[in-house]
Design an enzyme around this catalytic site. Structure first.
Site, mmCIF file in Angstrom:
data_model
loop_
_atom_site.group_PDB
_atom_site.id
_atom_site.type_symbol
_atom_site.label_atom_id
_atom_site.label_comp_id
_atom_site.label_asym_id
_atom_site.label_seq_id
_atom_site.Cartn_x
_atom_site.Cartn_y
_atom_site.Cartn_z
ATOM 1 N N ASN A 1 16.061 -17.775 36.831
ATOM 2 C CA ASN A 1 16.661 -19.113 36.806
ATOM 3 C C ASN A 1 15.664 -20.175 37.238
ATOM 4 O O ASN A 1 15.591 -21.266 36.651
ATOM 5 C CB ASN A 1 17.896 -19.154 37.720
ATOM 6 C CG ASN A 1 19.181 -18.842 36.974
ATOM 7 O OD1 ASN A 1 19.239 -18.892 35.752
ATOM 8 N ND2 ASN A 1 20.219 -18.500 37.717
ATOM 9 N N GLU B 1 24.980 -12.258 38.804
ATOM 10 C CA GLU B 1 24.244 -11.534 37.762
ATOM 11 C C GLU B 1 24.597 -10.052 37.751
ATOM 12 O O GLU B 1 23.860 -9.229 37.198
ATOM 13 C CB GLU B 1 22.730 -11.704 37.955
ATOM 14 C CG GLU B 1 22.150 -11.039 39.187
ATOM 15 C CD GLU B 1 22.213 -11.899 40.441
ATOM 16 O OE1 GLU B 1 21.424 -11.642 41.363
ATOM 17 O OE2 GLU B 1 23.028 -12.853 40.496
ATOM 18 N N ASP C 1 22.901 -4.638 37.591
ATOM 19 C CA ASP C 1 22.385 -5.877 38.171
ATOM 20 C C ASP C 1 21.121 -6.316 37.433
ATOM 21 O O ASP C 1 20.229 -5.490 37.159
ATOM 22 C CB ASP C 1 22.068 -5.669 39.654
ATOM 23 C CG ASP C 1 21.836 -6.987 40.380
ATOM 24 O OD1 ASP C 1 22.832 -7.582 40.833
ATOM 25 O OD2 ASP C 1 20.671 -7.405 40.487
ATOM 26 N N HIS D 1 18.896 -22.938 34.443
ATOM 27 C CA HIS D 1 20.209 -22.289 34.499
ATOM 28 C C HIS D 1 20.834 -22.102 33.127
ATOM 29 O O HIS D 1 21.576 -21.137 32.911
ATOM 30 C CB HIS D 1 21.147 -23.106 35.400
ATOM 31 C CG HIS D 1 20.798 -22.983 36.854
ATOM 32 N ND1 HIS D 1 21.159 -21.906 37.625
ATOM 33 C CD2 HIS D 1 20.084 -23.804 37.677
ATOM 34 C CE1 HIS D 1 20.703 -22.062 38.859
ATOM 35 N NE2 HIS D 1 20.049 -23.207 38.914
ATOM 36 N N ASP E 1 22.164 -18.615 31.797
ATOM 37 C CA ASP E 1 23.487 -18.304 31.246
ATOM 38 C C ASP E 1 23.369 -17.528 29.938
ATOM 39 O O ASP E 1 24.134 -16.587 29.683
ATOM 40 C CB ASP E 1 24.277 -19.593 31.009
ATOM 41 C CG ASP E 1 24.731 -20.250 32.300
ATOM 42 O OD1 ASP E 1 24.633 -19.599 33.364
ATOM 43 O OD2 ASP E 1 25.186 -21.413 32.241
#
Length: 349
Positions: A205, A241, A197, A210, A214
């Site tokens: 973010n 994530e 994780d 965002h 990514d």
């Protein structure tokens, strides 16, 4: 029995000659072998498909060289030898249509040495017998299905891959987990699972946007993927994530070593974070579990739950660390804290 007249013999010769000429001009790639598996016809369409001229194979048993780099039977050879039991050994897709003139069908990838590229061919091969039932020839026809096969593979990949990271998606993970769990039950060997994780990803973010988020996930996915090195290892995006890594036939200590390599490799990327309370760079928390399933373990829920609890222990203990399910209680005891259940335990409570 009356002997054939010169007229009838001449008619047969003409018919045979006509049949050979017709076969030579067929648009379908076709070759014919005799009972001793020597090539007697190699038509022009077959020359175009394989890049091999008829003069190179007529009268020989070298027709396999048009399709493969190492010697092996073609479908016509298996028909000539009447050995349907060999079909699964040489072909990924096949069907035995029976004996007495019905032959076999098959599909597989051929390396096509003369052309220097691979083709996926659909193949039909059938025997020809004389009036007494003796084999006099085998005819093999070929169809190039390469474009269709590649399109099919691309669609299959789209259905099993995560669009953002290119790793296997959750559906593929679930299927592989069940498959490997069943295999571990049969072999009585351990099966390891890692949950990986990204720490404080929501804050990442919020701070960087965002699109950068990514890019961060793709970078982490690349690291996780590089540690799925064996044929049955599977790296997947589990959701958001979070990533998962299935490691068959691996105990907890070895799986923890892999997890630590992943954690340090992501730190080495030095992806800037900087959100308050998150540290300067992106880090990972990893939960590890390994288990040898018994007959009583009907499904992998126990393994999933253990890896999940280990991940949430890593989060609770400060993040940026690897925790093995076997040592969760010891880790909390060292810090004088009470363990908390993971997601799955909380959902069932």
């Amino acid at each position: 029995m009356a002997k054939p007249t010169k007229s009838s013999a001449r008619t047969v010769d003409v018919a045979d000659s006509y049949a050979v000429r017709l076969m030579q001009h067929l648009v379908v790639p076709t070759f014919v072998i005799d009972p001793r598996r020597r090539v007697v016809i190699w038509n022009r369409a077959c020359e175009r498909l394989t890049g091999v001229a008829a003069s190179e194979v007529i009268g020989t048993t070298k027709h396999w060289q048009a399709f493969y780099e190492t010697r092996r039977p073609c479908l016509a050879d298996i028909v000539a030898l009447d050995r349907p039991e060999q079909l699964p050994e040489y072909y990924s897709e096949y069907a035995a249509r029976g004996h007495n003139g019905l032959g076999f069908s098959a599909e597989n990838w051929c390396v096509m040495p003369k052309l220097g590229n691979q083709l996926y061919l659909a193949i039909d091969a059938g025997p020809i017998h004389d009036e007494a039932g003796h084999l006099i020839a085998v005819v093999e026809t070929l169809r190039d299905l390469t474009d269709q096969k590649r399109a099919e593979m691309a669609l299959k990949e789209l259905a099993t891959k995560d669009g953002l990271t290119g790793l296997s998606n959750r559906r593929s993970f679930d299927q592989m987990l069940l498959t490997e769990w069943a295999r571990a039950q049969r072999t009585q060997k351990p099966m390891a699972l890692l949950f990986v994780d990204v720490d404080h990803f929501k804050l990442f973010n919020d701070r960087h946007g965002h699109q950068t988020g990514d890019e961060c996930l793709r970078a982490v996915a690349g690291v996780v993927s590089r540690h799925a090195v064996r044929p049955l290892d599977l790296a997947s995006r589990y959701g958001g994530e979070e990533f998962a890594l299935i490691l068959p036939e691996m105990n907890c200590d070895d799986a923890c070593a892999v997890a630590e390599e992943i954690r340090t490799a992501v730190m080495s990327l030095r992806v800037a974070h900087g959100a308050e309370g998150a540290g300067h760079h992106v880090t990972l928390s990893v939960g590890v579990a390994s288990h040898i399933p018994t007959e009583a373990d009907g499904n992998p829920d126990r393994l999933l739950g253990a890896a999940d609890e280990a991940l949430y222990a890593a989060k609770r203990l400060g993040r940026n660390r690897v925790i093995c399910a076997e040592r969760v209680l010891a880790e909390f005891a060292d810090l004088g804290r009470e363990p908390v259940p993971g997601r799955m335990a909380r959902k069932s409570a």
